[in-house]
Structures are given as structure tokens and as C-alpha cells.
Design a protein around this motif. Sequence first.
Motif, PDB file in Angstrom:
ATOM      1  N   LEU A  54      18.824   6.214   7.776  1.00 36.20           N
ATOM      2  CA  LEU A  54      19.326   5.234   6.813  1.00 36.20           C
ATOM      3  C   LEU A  54      18.165   4.510   6.145  1.00 36.20           C
ATOM      4  N   LEU A  55      17.163   4.192   6.958  1.00 37.26           N
ATOM      5  CA  LEU A  55      15.991   3.542   6.369  1.00 37.26           C
ATOM      6  C   LEU A  55      15.298   4.486   5.395  1.00 37.26           C
ATOM      7  N   TRP A 112      22.414  14.569  10.490  1.00 41.80           N
ATOM      8  CA  TRP A 112      22.696  13.669  11.621  1.00 41.80           C
ATOM      9  C   TRP A 112      24.059  13.964  12.246  1.00 41.80           C
ATOM     10  N   LEU A 154      19.856   7.952  13.349  1.00 38.83           N
ATOM     11  CA  LEU A 154      20.687   7.456  12.256  1.00 38.83           C
ATOM     12  C   LEU A 154      19.991   6.281  11.578  1.00 38.83           C
ATOM     13  N   ALA A 155      19.519   5.362  12.407  1.00 38.05           N
ATOM     14  CA  ALA A 155      18.838   4.207  11.827  1.00 38.05           C
ATOM     15  C   ALA A 155      17.641   4.676  11.005  1.00 38.05           C
ATOM     16  N   ASP A 178      17.072   4.679   2.337  1.00 41.22           N
ATOM     17  CA  ASP A 178      16.892   3.458   1.571  1.00 41.22           C
ATOM     18  C   ASP A 178      15.552   3.481   0.844  1.00 41.22           C
ATOM     19  N   LEU A 232      21.376   7.832  17.733  1.00 42.70           N
ATOM     20  CA  LEU A 232      21.589   6.556  17.048  1.00 42.70           C
ATOM     21  C   LEU A 232      20.286   6.072  16.411  1.00 42.70           C
ATOM     22  N   LEU A 289      28.228   6.544   0.186  1.00 42.99           N
ATOM     23  CA  LEU A 289      27.227   6.519   1.244  1.00 42.99           C
ATOM     24  C   LEU A 289      26.051   7.420   0.879  1.00 42.99           C
TER      25      LEU A 289
END
Lengths: 502, 89, 955, 129, 114, 165
Positions: free
Chosen positions: C179-180, C133, C175-176, C183, C172, C66
Motif C-alpha cells: 500500500l505504501l 498480495w 500488504l502494508a 502510494d 500483512l 483501490l
Amino acid sequence: MMSHLIILPVVLPLAAAVILLLARFGAFTRRLLALIATGALLISCVMLVGKASQGEVLYYALGNWQPPFGIVLVLDRLSALMVTVTAILSMGCVIFACGGDDEKGSNFHGLFQLQLMGINGAFLTGDLFNLFVFFEVLLLASYALLVHGGGRDRIQSAVHYVVLNLAGSALFLIAVGMLYGATGTLNMADMARAVSVMDPERNGLVVAGALMLLVVFGLKAAILPLYFWLPRTYASAPAPVAALFAVMTKVGIYAILRVYSLVFGDQAGTLEALEQPWVWWMALATLVIAAIGVLAARDLRLLVAYLVLVSVGTLLAGLGMHSPQATSALLFYLVHTTLVTGGLFLLADMIGLQRGKVGTRLVKGRTPIHATALGLLFLLGAIAVAGLPPLSGALAKALLLAAADGIQRAWLWPPLLIAGLCALVALSRAGSTLFWRSQESDNTDDQLSGWHWAGTAWLLIASPLLVVLAGPLATYTEAAAAQLNDPSAIIQALLPTEEDAP
Amino acid sequence: MLDTAVVISGALIALSLLLNLFRLTRGPDMPDRILALDTMYVNSIALILLMGLWMNSKTYFEAALLIALLGFISTVAVCKYLLRGDIIE
Amino acid sequence: MTLLWIPMLTLLGVLVPALTAQRGRPICTLATAALPTLALILTLAQFPAIADGEYPRVALEWMPQLGLDLAFRLDGLSLLFNILILGIGLLILLYAHYYLDKSESHGRFYAYLILFMASMVGIVMADNLLVLWIFWEMTSLSSFLLIGFWSHRSEARKGARMAMTVTGAGGLALLAGFLLLGDIVGSFDMQTVLDSADIILADPRYPLVLVLVLLGAFTKSAQFPFHFWLPHAMAAPTPVSAYLHSATMVKAGIFLMARLHPALAGSELWSALVAVIGITTMVYAAWFALVESDLKGILAFSTVSHLGLITVLLGIGSPMAVLAALFHILNHATFKAALFMCSGIIDHEAGTRDLSRLGKLAKAMPITCLVMSVAGAAMAGFPLFNGFLSKEMFFESTLHTQALGGLSLMLPVLATIGGALSVGYSVRLVHAVFFAEPRHAPPKHPHEPPRLMRAPAELLAALCVAIGLFPALIATWLLAPAVEAVLQAPLEFHLAIWHGFNLPLAMSGAAAAAGITAYVLHRYIRRFIRDFPSRNANLIFEGAVQYISDKAEVITEFFDNGSLQRFMALLIGTALLMGAIGLFQVETLTGPKGNQPLDGVLILGAMLLIFTGIGTAVTHRQRLLSLIMLSVVGLIVSLTFARFSAPDLALTQLSVEVVTMILLMLALFFLPQKTPRESSPSRSLRDVIMCSGLGVVIAALNYAVLTRDTNTISSFFLENSVPGGGGHNAVNVILVDFRGFDTLGEITVLAIAGLAILKLLNRLRLFMPHSDSEGRIWCPDRYPMILTTVSQPVLPLALLVSVFIFLRGHNLPGGGFIAGLITAVGLILIYMARGVDWTQQRLAFPFQPIAILGVGIATLTGFGSWLFGYPFLTSSYDHFHIPLIGDLELATALLFDLGVYLAVVGATLMILANLGKVTTSHRPSKDDSTPIPSGLHRTDISDTANPNPDAKETV
Amino acid sequence: MLYVILEAVISALLIAGGLFAFIGSMGLAHLRDFFMRLHGPTKATTLGIGCMLIASMLYFSVTQSELHLQELLITLFLFITAPVSAHLLAKVGLHQRLKFVDKTRGKPVEFLDEDIGGKPLSDSSDSNS
Amino acid sequence: MELLYAITTGVLSASGLYLTLRGRTFPVVVGLTLLSYAVNLFLFSMGGLTSNAPAIIGDSSHYSDPLPQALVLTAIVIGFAMTAFAIILAMRARGDMGNDHVDGRKAEDRGERR
Amino acid sequence: MMRLRSWLPTPGLSLLLLIVWLLLVNQVSVGHLLLGGILAIAIPRLTSRFWDRQPTVHKPMKLVLFFLRVVGDIIVANLQVARIILSPWRRSRPHFVEYPLMLEERFTITILASTITLTPGTVSANLRMDGKTLLIHALDVEDDATLIRTIRERYEQPLKEIFEC
């Protein structure tokens, strides 16, 4: 004995069940036997994981009839993982059941072992019809366990569950028949080979069979239009059974994963991944509806049941993404969700036992006697299942979210995150109602025994442990996903002559 | 000659079965239907025997034997049901 | 590695109160304080290194898949926050020691508090976005517990849930966003992210990332429009409010913005979003603070307002602004914590927090008055107090920014208004409580609290003054590394208490004047406000949640209406759809093999099947008739099997069919004899259409397969049946040898069915009809004599036949299964003819062990092959020549088949005989030893309903 | 020659069997009340099957040139069971008081309630074993 | 012949399915039984329809496909076990619920008649 | 003799079973004789609990004669019934006849009832619960007295002699 290791998860419970059912033991002996059997199962499963993690696909030819003719049990990383998860889960259930649930009806432990046999068989078998047989074993055992202890709700939900699954079994047979009729074989690896060399004129037949099979697996996995049996059934089942049921939906998911990754893997030409769009869209829909159900639930057990559905939607979405990363993530999530939802079912029962008439309904009731300890366990379970840090749910969900690719993100992230929020809202409401909004009572009738605590703790402790062991587990699931992504390895392992022969 | 006989006989049995079916659907009462069912069992034995003759195979003999045995038991069961409701009491 | 100990020690600290709670509060408090103190010392020990411009970090591999490492860093920013968190935390601990009531569980409280402290330390030290996070969400959780600490209070529960929901949702989103971000950057490592500003800003997903991350930050920091949870979080005990909602948790959002400042701040979007939200929050909340009448409510809104101030500064983003932001974080923490503590003391001592009931307390509690006045002055931004300095810097920054383009001029104006309101509520706070005349008497007569309870507030107030007087001396060393960490570059600055007469000072003066005026006039303002309908955020929020869950319930009810018919329809519909999709891909339905010729008997058979099949469905209202139709179907199906060369199947189907018939009739006795007409015609039509659809699909698929040749694996079985399995009947050899495992499963299923049915019948109470459906009383002749007599020879014959069928199974049609059924049926005949009482006396063996024994034997046969080193269920056979008798073939498969036989006999009898027993004194019960007097069952007449449905029965 | 005769005999038996079975079924279909219909199947059909069984017996004994008497077993079974089925069916018919054609003579007390259960009987009388 | 066979299978399954959609337990169980008959016929035919060639080695020169037969045998047995369980569950439901509706509705809701 | 009795409590049944076995396997070999013998002894012993009282045949020859007579009657009966069925224009005369039984043993009564059912135009419809009266439905009879007499002479008397004396 080592060479027979693969079959142990099937025959150990069977032998244990035979012994348990044959003789009239006292309650103590029965429990002892059940615990020993489950412990032995756990040990053998762990050994299987050790064996499987070497990366080789192993198989066990029953009756010494080589594939594709005889029935084989196939051991790869995935099946080893699944049986181990089942064993861990069942250990908790058995321990919990020893707290008194097992004596509320006849033959609990024997049937429980048979149920384990069915589940493990379904996970291990490499033969489509044998899969059907084990499905039936596990289903019938689950019917029996479901009505254990009796009561109107159980019987009522059992009627739905049984009838739907019987119709599902009929469909299963039709699907197996179609696939046999079209490919002439039952061994999944052989079927994969047959599909790859098949006359394209037959594609339609295979598609029909495969899609009907998807309906069956979808029914077991509780995907959107077919999930309605689940909430009531799970909510009404006896706690240790409901907890074990946490792995039952995973049997359906496993079956989808296994069959479609193997038979309709990259060697299947135009038929490759034919299930993918269906699974993907239905999974998202399941996720949404289940999240709504979570918000609507007015009973703790029902709430947990809908959380199971959320996990189903999540897992299937992982399946629908159809990439090794997603598969790896879904396996990680699967381990987590199985154990945690199982633990929550047990916990819900414990809470219900302490609240008198109100049971698990989310209304003002009396304070549980062990409010602190129960509350702590509830907190643990709720955090884990809602996917909040620092427990395993968060990692699993993050892994899954990260595995989504490109446009999939736009579809997956909002429902998945919002489902998490719904779970959070519902669980915080449930928790505050159960532990905070309660009246003091002088109730001292403690119906919880050490078994109860041990069983629940066994399962819920898994979540923090999974956090600690996240690295190794993720490595394992990654390797398992890679193995699944390469069906030719299994085909090669099972049918080596196919390559050698000209 | 034998083939013809088998065909004729088969046709007769087939007709019988149809007549049984007629009685089975027509009724008017339950005993009539059960009688028709019982007769169907017996006629099936004939059909199986003819099949054996036709195929020159004794493989089907057991099936005939079983029909004789089981057909009886099932008729008994239905009669008992109509008489007493409870078959095993 | 010492770095790792800082968060870990704090985290371990959670256990300390749990372990020491029993030993009395003083010991517990001291023990609890130990580990955070140690952590604080460790933090400070790192200072020299940080001051040199480097930052220590530690990373443990956790979940490389991860990109998640357990990584911590300690740079200037972390240091600043760590000191705040740990330092104020320790003060709060001391304060809480006195604050909590004797009856309250201090252990639990401390544990929550330390958990929160650890989470905060984790946030500020995280060197990996995901780690950040994780701790971020942990603060939401621990704050939920803390706010809900007084769980008996409804507003505490609601406030806790609201805070949890809002901050959880933000988490939340965060988190998104992370993650982006990960990425985009390709890593979650903090330094990598901070160094990749250009990649991030260039990415098309940047706006999305920014919005998601800011959502997280704003919810946490209670920025408009997510501010509403914070005032309701004040239902928490005051130490919690002081700690979480002034000094630390709400600052987490600020921290996040500061932390990610290098990576995200370099765009106009950032400035616009952050500054606008910040300034809105600042003014809006300040207004509410002015008109609020609850002491803690004022403080809560003022906190929101000040957080808005800091947010504006971060939005402006210039180095000076950042410095000001960090400075104000520090200052705000000191004075606001002190204020909260004082308000807690007042609450504690006076018994109320309502401003209208407080007043003239200066005499009763002079020291508290002093402390609160100092802190209030700092909050108001009066000179010589620390608040003044950072506020001046704030005004300065607003004057020099172009963050909002043409609208940038709005900032100083709004800032001044905010400042004025701030002065207003600060003055009001102090004046109303300590000097003004109370409108109503307080419930208690207040006096000074214990010395040590006051001490933390005193210390903090002293700090306010100290920083205000000597900013360069006290704050610079702390701020310099922090600013460097945020800007990723060192910044030269000098903090002074006097910058000369300039525009910011003028703004301050204006603000002070306006503020005091506002306080003087605030009665009128409040009266003016009262004309507006007041909206309680709590009610709105709860209402919204309630509305959503009600809607959710409606939707869930809509989908899951509990009707099996609908579920089945969905299942059938789905199957139809799926099958049809496959069918459409079949180009030509008739395959190359084509049709075989028909003959009359076949047509007749098909006609019979179709007729009776439909008949079964049509006559389903007359259940017995339907059943008889079904039995004809069964008969013809077995004939069909016989016709198409499957004698084994024919035999099996026949015997199963008869047993099924008996079974269904046994059950039908207890069910209504007729089905009422319930389905509407349209429903029936829908069902007919749908079922016909699936029927057509099945038929078409069947036809398509039948007209094609397939190369199957069956030739192997035919070839190996004799040499490999030792039997001529390939079907049987498959069953007991090639696929013996299936059969093992199958008999297991049967045995389980028996056990399951036993469970179901256990203590089942059913009410037997005393007459048939036409109202005829049952025939009194229970056991017709002729039947009884004939049953006697039938049983031995049936046994003989089953032995015959069993023995020949391997070579000719037959086998254990059919044999078992024949035996069972023979015994059932006895049951029918003689009754349970009679038979039970003579039947020596119990059924369950027989069934299980069968499964056991089959399993043992499987194990047996292990002894010879073969896999499970490997069969072996041999021919023996015995004089006189001739060739004898013995196969292990026969033993397996014996298991099958026993299992079938046992299970079938378990099912049928136990079902039969229901009406007798042998009825199954869990312990099999409590016969119920038979009279009890006969007497009940009703067939319509169970008169006592509440009587619970256990299975 | 022997074969021809045997074949003729077998054929005759088969056709006779078929005829008898058919007649029995016709009786079932045509006769006017249940009790009369009962006669057809119990007798004619049984005999029909008997004929066919003998035919089959003969046939296999001839074609496989060894004695095949298995069919006797079926006959035995049928002869044991068919009367019992008929008896029970008649009992049911009486119990249900099915209508019979008016010209039937005799007034069986079975239609007079007490013996076949027209009214409830006390529980004590129900065992005759 | 194949066509007729397929039609029969289809009709039987349709009838069985129709019954499973009824609202009372008994017709549903009957429907499931009927459906299992149909499915057995279907599965059986997947090896092709062969006349006069039972899979008994030594009897003739060609044999029917024994594998589907074995499968159907297993399926028959399992189907029997399932039917048995289902019908007794229906009984139990009647006993516990007081009526035989598949959803266990109370008698007063539906005005149950015999 | 006593030993044989204890080993073979029911010689008739055992013989029947042995014959049936040989018929089933359709061959007479030593092995099958042995196996059949074992079964013929074992099965009666296993099932003896389910017998009320095994009938004893006093006059075997009469039994054979009786059997042959019944077979003959069956054929005649069938022809008669066939005639009735095939000639619907002919008025049949159905009749319920009550037949007072002389026999007392359950087994013999059963044989009689079966025989009546298999033979001309009669079906034994009901045996009273006291076991004394048999209700017979006759398809076509002149008067009941003749029927009762025929049955008594043709079947009941021989049966009584064979089994009950």
C-alpha cells in the motif's frame, strides 16, 4: 406505490408483524409469511438502492407535513445502502430461524419484523426525535428477541444490556432536548441550517448536546468505554438474533455518521466535525482492546462477538479519519462485516448444535456430523472476517488502509493489521480445535435442517459475491460518501425554500 | 378577597403537604406512610383546584378527577401488597 | 485473454476433485490433472512471444477505487515459475496418488493441492501488487490446510497454525508495504512500479517499504529468524512437503524479491539486509541440517539453507548473481522435490524417517537409492549435477560483490562453510539411509514402491543429471527470459559445465572435503551438541501464543469484569465528561432571558421533589419505602407539568405513575424486600460524587437553556393545529397528526413490551414468600369484601371517564393514550379486588390481539391515506352538521387515536394481568393451554434462593 | 352585590376547605397511634376537598356564567373511595398489629391471631367470593 | 424559578443515577424510573417554562411550546414500556439465577441475605 | 316492561352514568344526551359480568333522606375530629368496638362501612371474613354499647329498609 417506496421498509415489516401477531397461524404459515415479508422488504430495498443511486436526495413527508415541521424519511445513498444490508441480513436470519429457533418461544417472527421496522426506521428517518423512537423500537424488540428461548446466560446478559441501554435512552433524551433547546428544531437538516446561522454564544449548548449524543451512539455502536455489554450479550443471544444484532452496532455507527456529517458538516463553522477526535482515538483503543479480546475468547460465539467489536473499532476509525475516501471505505467494510459476522453467528450455532454438551466452547469435543461442509463454511467465514484474501474482508480492509492519510496511517495501520493477525491466530486456533482436534463419535442426531444451511450460506456467500461486485459496490459507496460530504445537498433537498427566500 | 383566600388556602394546603411529607418520612410503620401518601393525593387535588381558580382555567379539572380515581387505586394496591404480598392473585 | 485462462483454469481445477472424488481415485487423479496440464500447455504456448522479449498481459477492471485490477502477466520470470509450479505439481499429483492411504480423502487433498497451485500461479502471474498480495495470502491459507491435512496429529495442527501465523503476519506486513509502495508510485500496476525505481528509492518511506516487503518475503521463504516454522510444517504429508516446502511456496518469497528487484534493489540497504539475512540463514540452517536426525527434518533445514543461498544471490544483485539465483531456483526445485519424494517413499516403505532406525536400504530398494543418490549429489553440489553449476556461480558471485562494503570478504568464507555443511548433510543423508548399518531395526521390511510412484522422482533425478550435463541446452532457453524479466534488460550469458580451474572450484573442493570430514565426525558433533539444551521452536511458539492469549485473557478480564456497576459507572463518567466539555464552552450560564419570579407553591413543589427524590435514593434498602417515595416524585412531577401549562402531560404522567407503581409492586413481591448493604463506603462516595457531577451538569445545561429564548418551529404547530389538524389541543394534534409517526412507533414499543414480557413470564417459576419481610403470615382475606364491592361501580365510571377523555383529546387535554390507561387501570382494580380466576372467566377478550389490533388500526389509518394519493398517515377531517345533534367533527386522527387507545389497553393489561397470573393457574406459558395446578406454586416457601437453579425454563 | 356575597362565600369555603385539609394533615402528623391518625385524613381532608370543590364550582359557575357541576364528580369519587382506602389501611394496620395507645379499650380478636393471619392457614379457606 | 427548576432536575437525575449504580436489580429499576422522570422534566423544559398558557388553541393569547410536550408524552410512554420490561426481566433473572444481583452472582458467592 | 328490563338491566347505574356523563361534558345538548344515553346503556352491559348482583332500591325517598343525614353527619364528624386534633390536651378515648351486623347483602354492608368511616369519630377497620362482624375503631367514645346502638338506629336500619326488604 412508487412514490411510497421510501416508507416501505418501515411499514412492510410493521404490517407483517401485525398480521403475524394478530392471528394464530400454524408454524408453517408463520414462516411462510415471515419469508414473504422479508423477501418483499428485500425487493423494495433493492428498488430503493436503484432510486438512490440516481444521486438525488429524496424525502417522504409523513402526514404530508413538509420539513422541517413534520417527520420526514430521507432517502440518500447511505440510507438505501443500510436498509438493503439489513434486508439481506434479515433474510438469512429468517431463513435460519425457520430451522427451529423460531418455535423455541412465542412470537419470534412477529418480533423479528418489528425489530426490522425499528432498524429500518432508524436508518431512514431524518428527524432526531423520530430516531429516538425507532431506537427504542429496535431496542425493545431486541430485548424481546434476546430472551427468546430463555436460559440463564441470556437473561443475565439481558439484564446488563437492558439497564445500560435504558440509561442510554435517558441520555439520548437529554441530548435531543439540549439540541432542541439550542436550535429550536428536530429535523436534522433544519438543525444543520440552524447551527450554521446560530449565535456563537450558544455553541457550548450545542456541543454539550452533540457530545452527549455521541455517548449514546457510542453505546449503541459499542465504542471503547461503553462496549462491555456487547460480548456476553451477543454470545448468549439466539443465533438468528445474534446474527441480526450484527447490524445493531452499525445502527450506532450509522447514527454517528448521519448526524455528525449532516449537522456538524462543513457548514457548521467552528463546530465542524466536533466528534472527530473522540471517535478517532476511542476507535483505535476499541480496536486494540477488541483484538486482545479476540485472542482471549475461549468460546466461538464470544470470539465472533469480539470480532464484531473489532469491526466496530475499524468502522469507527474509518469515521474518525473524516475524509470521503475513508467514509467510502468504511461503508464498504460495513456491508462486508455486517453480513459476514451475521453469518458467523449462525454458523457458530450450527457448530454448537453438532458438538453436544461442549457447544461452542473451544475445547476438545466430538466431531460435527457434517464436518466437511461446516468446515468449509467456517473457512469461508473465517477468511472473510479475518480480512484475508481472496474474500471481501481483505478488499475492505485494504480500502480502509489506503484511505488513511498521512499521520493517520501511523496510528491506524499497526492496530488494524495486528487486529487482523489476532483474528487469524484466534480463528485458526478455533477452527483447528473445532474440526480437527475432535474425537469421533457415533452421533447421528442431526439437528441441522436445510433452513440452517440455507440461512448461513446465504450470508456467507455474500463475501465472495462482494469480491466479484467490489467495483460497483465501491463506486456506490464512493458516491454515498461524496453525498455525505456535502450536507448542503440534503439541506437543499429538504428545505428548498430556505435558499429562495431572501 | 378571593385572591387572598386562594393564597391562604394554598398556603394551608402547602403546609398540609409538608405535614404529609413529615409523616411519610417519619413512618414509623408502612401503613402510616401509605396513609400519608393517600393524603398527599387528596391534598394534590386541592392544590390543582386552587391552581384552576388562580388561573381561572378549567383545564386542570381532569387532572383532579384522575388523581381522585388513580390515587385510590394506587392506595388499594399498596394495601393489598401489605396484606397479601401478591396484588393480583 | 488466453492468459487469464491460465490462473483461472487452475483455480477451476479446485472443483474437479470435489466433483470426481466419489468415482475412485484413478479417475479423480486423472481428472484433477487435466486442468493444470491444460494450463501448462497454455503457458508453454506463450513461450515464443516471451522469447521475443515481450510479455503478454491481460487486465480486467475490478475495483478502480483501490487501484485494483485483475491483471496478469506472463514474462520470463512467471514462465519459469509457472513451469516449476505446474510441472512439479503434476508430478506431485501422481506421487500423491500412490502416497496417500486408501482411507484418506484424496478428493480433499487434491482440492487443497490444486488450490495451492492456483494461488502460486496467481502470485507469479500477478501484474498488480494487490492481486499478487491476494494470491500470496491464499498460499498461506492453502498451505495451512495442507499442513494440517492429517488433522488428528497434534504436531500437524500446531505446525499448520504456526506456518499460518508466521506467513500470515508476513502477508500483512507485505500488504502494508504494497500500500505504501502504491502510494509512492501512485499505482499498483506492476510495470509502473517496476519502472519507478528512482521515485521509490528517493522517497523517505523507502526503508519502511523495503522492510515491510522483505518481512513478507522472509517469512514466506523461511529466512532467519522466521525459519522456524518450516521444519514444523514437515508434519504435512510428504507430497505437500515436496511441493510446498521445497519447490514452490517457500520460493514465493524468493520470487517476490526477484519480481520487485528492479524497483527495490537499487540500494545498499537492500544488499545489506538481504545478503546478511541470506547468508546467516544459509549457514545456520545447514548446521542444523547436519545434526538433525529426522529425514524430513534434514531436508527441511537444507531447504532453508538453500533458500538462504538464493537470497544471498538476490541480495548481491549483480546480473550474474541474479542469473545464478534463478538457476539455483530451478535446480533446487528439481533435486529437492526428488529428495522429498524419495524420503516419502522410504517413510512409506520403512515406516520411519528416523535416521537411527534406517540403514542398509540400498539392497532392498536399489532404484530409490540411485535416485536419491543422484539428487543428493546435486544438492551437495558435486560436479556433473545441476547443483554444482549454480553453486559454482554462487561462489563466483560472492567473490565479486561489494554488497557488504568492508565486510564483503565474509561472504565467500561463509559461503564455503555453508557449502561444506551442505556436502556434509547430503552425504550423510544418502550414506546413512542406504549404506550405513542401522542402529535400530526399522519397523517394516522395506521394498521398492510401485513403479509409477517412483516415476516422478526418477524424472526429476534425470533432469538433475540432464541439466548438469547440458545446461546450455536445457536451461538457457528458460533462464534467459527470466533474467531479462528480473533485470528488465536482456543478459548475455553462457552456461557451461566447465569453467576451468578457478577460485570457485577451489572453494567447492574445500567445501566437499570439509563436508565429508564433517559427516565422518558428525557423531562427535552431535554428542557435542547434545550438551546444549535443545529448544523446540514449536514449544517456544506455542508457549508464546499461549502466553499472549493468557495475558489477553487477563487484560480482557480486567476491562470486562462482568460487573454492571462498573459499566454503568463508565457510562455515567463518559456522559459527565462529555457534558462538562460542552458546559465549559458556555460562556455565561445565565442567558439573556433570565429568571421568572418564584412563588411559594413552586418552592414547596421543588422542595418536595428534591426531598423525595433524594429520599428514593437514600431509602433504597427498604424497597417498598423507596417505591412510595418514587410515587410521590411521580405525583409532584405531574403537578409540575400541570403548573407549567401541560395538562396532557400531567394526565399522562399521573396515569403512568400509578400503573408503574402497581407494576413495581407486583414485581417486588417476587424479589427480596430489602437490599443488603453491599457497597463499601468509598464506593458509595464515588458514586455520589459522580452522580452529583452529572446532576450538576444536567442542571447547569438545563438552566442555560431555560434562560435563553429560542426560535423554535413550534409556532407552525400552533398556527396549523386548527386549520391543518382540525384540533384545538396542539399537543394532541402533534401526537396524532404532525408527528403521528412517532406515536405509531411509541405504541409499537408498548405492544412489543407486552409481547416481550409475555416471553419473560412464560413458564417462569418463582418462589413466593409466605410471609412479609417482618415474618408475618399473609392475611388470609384475599379479596376484602368492601374492596370487591366498591370495585363494581368504579369500573363503569372509569370506562365512562376514559370515553370522555378519549373523545375530547383532540380539542382539550386527553386522548387515546390516557384513556387507554384509565381503562386498563379500571380493569386492574377488578383484578386486584377479584383475583385472576374470577376476572379471567369474565373477561372475554385476550389482550395480545387487542394490543396488536391497536397498532394495526393505527397502521391502517396510515395506509388509508395512500388510497387518496397522500403520504402515509396524512390526516383529514371534516365537520358534519347533523340535525338535533349539531356540529360533529370527524377526523381520521380519531381513528388513529383509537388505535392508540386499544394498543395501550391491550399492552398494559398484557403486562399487568399476565404478571398477576404468574401466581395462579393461568400462568403464561408458550402455548397458553397448559395450566399448572395451583397447589404447586403455593407450596414453595423459600424466598432466599431457587432450590433448583438448574431447572431450565424456556421463555 | 351578589358578586361580593358570592365572592365572600367562595372565599370562606376556600379557607374552610384549606383549614379542614390542614387539620386533617395535622391529625396525621400529631396523633399518637396509627388508628387515631387514620381518622384525620379520611374525614377532615375529604371534607376540606369537598369545600374547595364547592367553591370551585361556584366560582366557575359565576365567572363563566354557566352552571359548572363537574366538581361534584370528584366529590362523588372521593366519597366512594376514601372510606375504602381507610378501611383497607385499617385492615393493614390490624394485620401488621401496629401498636396503639394503651388506653384504647376493646380487645379486637384481630389481635388474637386467627382472623388476620398470625399463623399459616390452609389454602382452602382463602376464597370468599 | 428557572434556577430552582434546573436544580430539581439535577437532583432528581443524580438520585436516579445513584440508584442505577446499585448492585441489585430493584433499586436499579427504581433508579431508571426516577431518572426518566428527571429526563422528562428536562426535556419538557426545553420549550421554556410557561405558566397558565396551555397549548389549547383559543384558550388564551399566548401558548406554551407544544412540541416538547408531545415529545415528553412519547418519552413517558416509551419509558413506561421500558420500565415494565426491565422490572420483569429482573424478576425473571431472580427466578433463573436464584438471586437478584445485577450480575447474577450465585447466592453462595455473596452470602445473600434477605 | 320486560323489554325495557332486557335493554336496561340496571336502570340505576345507567342513570348514574348518564348524569356523570353530562357532568363530565358539562353541557346538556341533544347530542350529548344521545351519546350519554348510548354510553349509559352500553357500559353497564359491557361491565355487567363484573357485578355480583346489582342492588335494588326499594325506597328511593328514604335513600335521599339517608343521604342527607349522612352529609350532615359528615360535617359534624369533621368538626368533632377537628376539635380532637386541635386540642391535644384533651384526653381522647379511643376504643375498638365489635359491631355485629344485621345486614346480609355485600353491597349494603359496604355502604354501611363507608358511612361509618365517614361519620363521627369512627373508622370501620375490619370486616370479618364471615361477613357478620364489623370491627370499628372509634376515636372518642364513652362506651361501646351506645355507639353500637347509634349506628344501628341511625344507619343500619334505614339501609336495611332501603335495600334489603
